[in-house]
Design a protein around this motif. Structure first.
Motif, PDB file in Angstrom:
ATOM      1  N   GLY A  88      41.310  33.990  36.051  1.00 52.86           N
ATOM      2  CA  GLY A  88      42.540  34.540  35.698  1.00 52.86           C
ATOM      3  C   GLY A  88      42.376  36.313  35.985  1.00 52.86           C
ATOM      4  N   VAL A  89      41.427  36.597  35.795  1.00 53.93           N
ATOM      5  CA  VAL A  89      41.016  38.305  36.455  1.00 53.93           C
ATOM      6  C   VAL A  89      41.651  38.123  37.778  1.00 53.93           C
ATOM      7  CG1 VAL A  89      39.426  39.933  37.247  1.00 53.93           C
ATOM      8  CG2 VAL A  89      39.234  38.699  35.031  1.00 53.93           C
ATOM      9  N   VAL A  90      41.056  37.247  38.828  1.00 50.56           N
ATOM     10  CA  VAL A  90      41.530  37.484  40.041  1.00 50.56           C
ATOM     11  C   VAL A  90      43.300  37.358  40.296  1.00 50.56           C
ATOM     12  CG1 VAL A  90      41.544  36.113  42.018  1.00 50.56           C
ATOM     13  CG2 VAL A  90      39.584  36.539  41.053  1.00 50.56           C
ATOM     14  N   THR A  91      43.841  36.200  39.381  1.00 50.56           N
ATOM     15  CA  THR A  91      45.299  36.396  39.547  1.00 50.56           C
ATOM     16  C   THR A  91      45.851  37.466  38.953  1.00 50.56           C
ATOM     17  OG1 THR A  91      44.849  33.874  39.013  1.00 50.56           O
ATOM     18  CG2 THR A  91      47.301  34.656  38.696  1.00 50.56           C
ATOM     19  N   THR A  92      45.337  38.167  37.975  1.00 49.68           N
ATOM     20  CA  THR A  92      46.064  39.314  37.325  1.00 49.68           C
ATOM     21  C   THR A  92      45.858  40.314  38.229  1.00 49.68           C
ATOM     22  OG1 THR A  92      45.358  38.534  35.113  1.00 49.68           O
ATOM     23  CG2 THR A  92      45.832  40.966  35.179  1.00 49.68           C
ATOM     24  N   VAL A  93      44.896  40.622  39.016  1.00 46.55           N
ATOM     25  CA  VAL A  93      44.641  41.774  39.946  1.00 46.55           C
ATOM     26  C   VAL A  93      45.713  41.282  41.199  1.00 46.55           C
ATOM     27  CG1 VAL A  93      43.281  42.659  41.725  1.00 46.55           C
ATOM     28  CG2 VAL A  93      42.199  42.435  39.562  1.00 46.55           C
ATOM     29  N   GLY A  94      45.593  40.216  41.623  1.00 51.05           N
ATOM     30  CA  GLY A  94      46.779  39.588  42.905  1.00 51.05           C
ATOM     31  C   GLY A  94      48.167  40.044  42.232  1.00 51.05           C
ATOM     32  N   ASP A  95      48.431  39.657  40.886  1.00 49.74           N
ATOM     33  CA  ASP A  95      49.830  40.207  40.237  1.00 49.74           C
ATOM     34  C   ASP A  95      50.098  41.635  40.475  1.00 49.74           C
ATOM     35  OD1 ASP A  95      50.366  37.485  39.805  1.00 49.74           O
ATOM     36  OD2 ASP A  95      49.857  37.756  37.690  1.00 49.74           O
ATOM     37  N   VAL A  96      49.104  42.353  39.966  1.00 50.94           N
ATOM     38  CA  VAL A  96      49.142  44.027  39.802  1.00 50.94           C
ATOM     39  C   VAL A  96      49.541  44.299  41.496  1.00 50.94           C
ATOM     40  CG1 VAL A  96      48.067  46.131  39.520  1.00 50.94           C
ATOM     41  CG2 VAL A  96      47.888  44.337  38.006  1.00 50.94           C
ATOM     42  N   LEU A  97      48.622  43.918  42.419  1.00 53.07           N
ATOM     43  CA  LEU A  97      48.869  44.571  43.886  1.00 53.07           C
ATOM     44  C   LEU A  97      50.307  43.970  44.598  1.00 53.07           C
ATOM     45  CD1 LEU A  97      45.201  43.524  45.118  1.00 53.07           C
ATOM     46  CD2 LEU A  97      46.135  45.697  44.449  1.00 53.07           C
ATOM     47  N   ARG A  98      50.594  42.689  44.112  1.00 54.96           N
ATOM     48  CA  ARG A  98      52.017  42.128  44.615  1.00 54.96           C
ATOM     49  C   ARG A  98      52.850  43.055  44.147  1.00 54.96           C
ATOM     50  NH1 ARG A  98      55.099  39.146  41.698  1.00 54.96           N
ATOM     51  NH2 ARG A  98      53.565  38.353  40.650  1.00 54.96           N
ATOM     52  N   LEU A 133      45.689  33.462  47.809  1.00 53.76           N
ATOM     53  CA  LEU A 133      44.521  33.825  46.648  1.00 53.76           C
ATOM     54  C   LEU A 133      45.237  33.556  45.453  1.00 53.76           C
ATOM     55  CD1 LEU A 133      41.581  34.164  46.167  1.00 53.76           C
ATOM     56  CD2 LEU A 133      42.169  36.829  46.519  1.00 53.76           C
ATOM     57  N   THR A 134      46.157  34.388  45.166  1.00 53.14           N
ATOM     58  CA  THR A 134      46.796  34.438  43.795  1.00 53.14           C
ATOM     59  C   THR A 134      47.293  33.064  43.367  1.00 53.14           C
ATOM     60  OG1 THR A 134      47.385  36.583  44.137  1.00 53.14           O
ATOM     61  CG2 THR A 134      48.506  35.558  42.053  1.00 53.14           C
ATOM     62  N   SER A 135      47.879  32.362  44.298  1.00 48.38           N
ATOM     63  CA  SER A 135      48.357  30.938  44.057  1.00 48.38           C
ATOM     64  C   SER A 135      47.330  30.024  43.600  1.00 48.38           C
ATOM     65  CB  SER A 135      49.128  30.455  45.140  1.00 48.38           C
ATOM     66  OG  SER A 135      50.362  31.123  45.212  1.00 48.38           O
ATOM     67  N   ALA A 136      46.102  30.045  44.319  1.00 51.65           N
ATOM     68  CA  ALA A 136      45.130  29.239  44.122  1.00 51.65           C
ATOM     69  C   ALA A 136      44.297  29.297  42.760  1.00 51.65           C
ATOM     70  CB  ALA A 136      44.278  29.157  45.254  1.00 51.65           C
ATOM     71  N   SER A 137      44.118  30.796  42.573  1.00 53.20           N
ATOM     72  CA  SER A 137      43.385  31.215  41.377  1.00 53.20           C
ATOM     73  C   SER A 137      44.340  30.932  40.002  1.00 53.20           C
ATOM     74  CB  SER A 137      43.092  32.671  41.539  1.00 53.20           C
ATOM     75  OG  SER A 137      44.266  33.592  41.581  1.00 53.20           O
ATOM     76  N   ALA A 138      45.482  31.081  40.192  1.00 51.55           N
ATOM     77  CA  ALA A 138      46.632  30.787  39.004  1.00 51.55           C
ATOM     78  C   ALA A 138      46.054  29.447  38.576  1.00 51.55           C
ATOM     79  CB  ALA A 138      47.949  31.222  39.320  1.00 51.55           C
ATOM     80  N   VAL A 139      46.373  28.614  39.659  1.00 50.40           N
ATOM     81  CA  VAL A 139      45.956  26.862  39.482  1.00 50.40           C
ATOM     82  C   VAL A 139      44.798  26.543  38.532  1.00 50.40           C
ATOM     83  CG1 VAL A 139      46.104  24.778  40.288  1.00 50.40           C
ATOM     84  CG2 VAL A 139      47.678  26.338  41.156  1.00 50.40           C
ATOM     85  N   ALA A 140      43.755  27.452  39.213  1.00 57.17           N
ATOM     86  CA  ALA A 140      42.232  27.180  38.547  1.00 57.17           C
ATOM     87  C   ALA A 140      42.146  27.895  37.242  1.00 57.17           C
ATOM     88  CB  ALA A 140      41.311  28.012  39.614  1.00 57.17           C
ATOM     89  N   ALA A 141      42.898  28.882  37.083  1.00 56.10           N
ATOM     90  CA  ALA A 141      42.843  29.462  35.665  1.00 56.10           C
ATOM     91  C   ALA A 141      43.744  28.395  34.666  1.00 56.10           C
ATOM     92  CB  ALA A 141      43.641  30.909  35.683  1.00 56.10           C
ATOM     93  N   VAL A 142      44.823  28.021  35.099  1.00 54.89           N
ATOM     94  CA  VAL A 142      45.714  27.373  33.912  1.00 54.89           C
ATOM     95  C   VAL A 142      44.990  25.953  33.949  1.00 54.89           C
ATOM     96  CG1 VAL A 142      47.831  26.148  33.835  1.00 54.89           C
ATOM     97  CG2 VAL A 142      47.650  28.416  34.471  1.00 54.89           C
ATOM     98  N   ALA A 143      44.398  25.323  35.048  1.00 57.16           N
ATOM     99  CA  ALA A 143      43.781  23.968  34.842  1.00 57.16           C
ATOM    100  C   ALA A 143      42.543  23.938  34.105  1.00 57.16           C
ATOM    101  CB  ALA A 143      43.759  23.364  36.196  1.00 57.16           C
ATOM    102  N   SER A 144      41.770  24.939  34.287  1.00 55.60           N
ATOM    103  CA  SER A 144      40.571  25.218  33.758  1.00 55.60           C
ATOM    104  C   SER A 144      40.786  25.353  32.062  1.00 55.60           C
ATOM    105  CB  SER A 144      39.674  26.206  34.280  1.00 55.60           C
ATOM    106  OG  SER A 144      40.186  27.422  34.168  1.00 55.60           O
ATOM    107  N   THR A 145      41.631  26.158  31.930  1.00 61.22           N
ATOM    108  CA  THR A 145      42.029  26.394  30.495  1.00 61.22           C
ATOM    109  C   THR A 145      42.598  25.054  29.682  1.00 61.22           C
ATOM    110  OG1 THR A 145      42.606  28.678  31.057  1.00 61.22           O
ATOM    111  CG2 THR A 145      43.567  27.757  28.924  1.00 61.22           C
ATOM    112  N   ALA A 146      43.400  24.502  30.398  1.00 59.09           N
ATOM    113  CA  ALA A 146      43.980  23.210  29.963  1.00 59.09           C
ATOM    114  C   ALA A 146      42.820  22.222  29.457  1.00 59.09           C
ATOM    115  CB  ALA A 146      45.173  22.634  30.813  1.00 59.09           C
TER     116      ALA A 146
END
Length: 386
Positions: A88-98, A133-146
């Motif tokens: 989730g942190v990696v994805t959020t950082v990627g969102d900010v940079l994007r 990177l953001t796409s992969a980390s987003a899937v990992a974050a949502v999947a692990s949470t679920a």
């Protein structure tokens, strides 16, 4: 000695009933040159029977995995939320940079709305890497949470666990047995309805709707991923003082009843159509036409649908299957296609709200939102590309 599972004991009856239906079809063939969706087709029948066997084996595989992944119980369970948080942190950082790249290196002022016409997108290798990177980390974050949430829910909401917390003593007798059957039927209605209204549950349940045929073998085309979802717990019956053994029997009776309604050989059962779920009502439930989507969720009783506004009679000839059919008899494809599509949608989603909406909201919402995002994804290979 373990109590026998009534659904397993009923297998010879299932096979015999399919044989009788096939015999009836041979005695009453379709009109020459026409395809009757109730008829057996070899590849479709094999796929349905394979999924049925898989649904019996799956709990012995997924059950221990779900228990091991329950947070706080094992090392794997402890690591799962940590993985989700890190992703989730990696994805959020990627969102900010994007977003910085999209706005010339400066984040937009809080509360501002995006322009109706976004600036032209220029794809660069560095941006593509960030998007991947953001796409992969987003899937990992949502999947692990679920998975973590489903594991906790399966452990804490089991009939055995809730029976221990019941303020009532366990009761026996015919009245309690009937209450267990009615209670399971009521909870089943809501879980079945949620399985059509939440994509997370639909990804599991879509297996049952994937056949374009409709005969008794279709009843055996069952999901194999029930352990990875969150539903209204049938353990609530144990909390009300109903013994777990009665609950197990109620589950089996519910499933056995549903077997016979998967047929075109029975057109109507008269006045009982007003009370019971019947082949006619369930044929409509399996229809892919708009008027038949998300209706008739009951199992034994159709009264729940009439009470809660989801009843629709069988009027137009039913077209079975999905709104977009699989064109595959591969059991792996049947079992996993919606999970893969959901992961792809999470990967292209630009915000956390969209990511979890692709998991939790309905299939119809996902279809419409995917279409809205399509212009961006046509230009951007993956989410986050700028």
């Amino acid at each position: 000695m373990a109590r026998p599972d009534l659904t397993v004991l009923a297998i010879p009856a299932f096979v015999g009933a399919m044989g009788a239906e096939f015999w009836w079809q041979r005695r009453h063939p379709a009109e020459p040159g026409t395809v009757r969706p109730g008829d057996y087709e070899l590849n479709d029948t094999i796929a349905s029977l394979t999924m049925g066997v898989g649904s019996l084996i799956a709990p012995f595989v997924t059950g221990p995995i779900v228990r091991r992944l329950s947070p706080g119980t094992t090392r794997a369970g402890t690591a799962l939320p940590a993985l989700g948080a890190a992703a989730g942190v990696v994805t959020t950082v990627g969102d900010v940079l994007r977003r910085r790249r999209e706005h010339g290196g400066v984040l937009p002022e809080a509360g501002t709305l995006p322009d109706d016409e976004p600036a032209p997108v220029v794809v660069r290798s560095r941006a593509e890497a960030l998007g991947l990177l953001t796409s992969a980390s987003a899937v990992a974050a949502v999947a692990s949470t679920a998975v973590a949430a489903a594991s906790v829910w399966a452990t804490e909401a089991s009939a055995t666990r809730l029976a221990q917390r019941s303020p009532f003593s366990m009761r026996s007798g015919a009245a309690t047995y009937l209450l267990a059957i009615a209670g399971w039927d009521f909870i089943y209605y809501w879980n079945h309805r949620l399985s059509h209204e939440s994509r997370w549950l639909w990804a599991m349940h879509v297996v049952h709707h994937s056949s374009e045929r409709y005969n008794l073998s279709t009843a055996l085309r069952q999901p194999v991923a029930e352990g990875w979802t969150i539903t209204v717990p049938y353990g609530l019956l144990a909390l009300a003082g109903i013994p777990p053994k009665y609950i197990e029997d109620a589950r089996a009776i519910n499933l056995i009843y549903q077997f016979w309604i998967h047929t075109e050989a029975v057109r109507s059962i008269g006045w009982l159509e007003k009370i019971l779920n019947t082949p006619s009502h369930h044929r409509a439930h399996h229809g892919s036409q708009r008027q038949y989507l998300d209706i008739n969720h009951g199992s034994i009783l159709i009264l729940w649908d009439k009470l809660f506004g989801t009843f629709e009679p069988e009027d137009e000839r039913v077209r079975y299957g999905l709104t977009t059919n699989l064109d595959s008899f591969n059991p792996v494809t049947i079992a996993t296609h919606e999970w893969r599509d959901m992961a792809k949608d999470v990967a292209i989603a630009p915000t956390w709200r969209d990511r979890f909406s692709f998991l939790l909201r309905g299939p119809g919402w996902a279809h419409d939102r995917r279409a809205e995002l399509a212009p961006a994804t046509d230009t951007e290979p993956m989410a986050g590309v700028a």
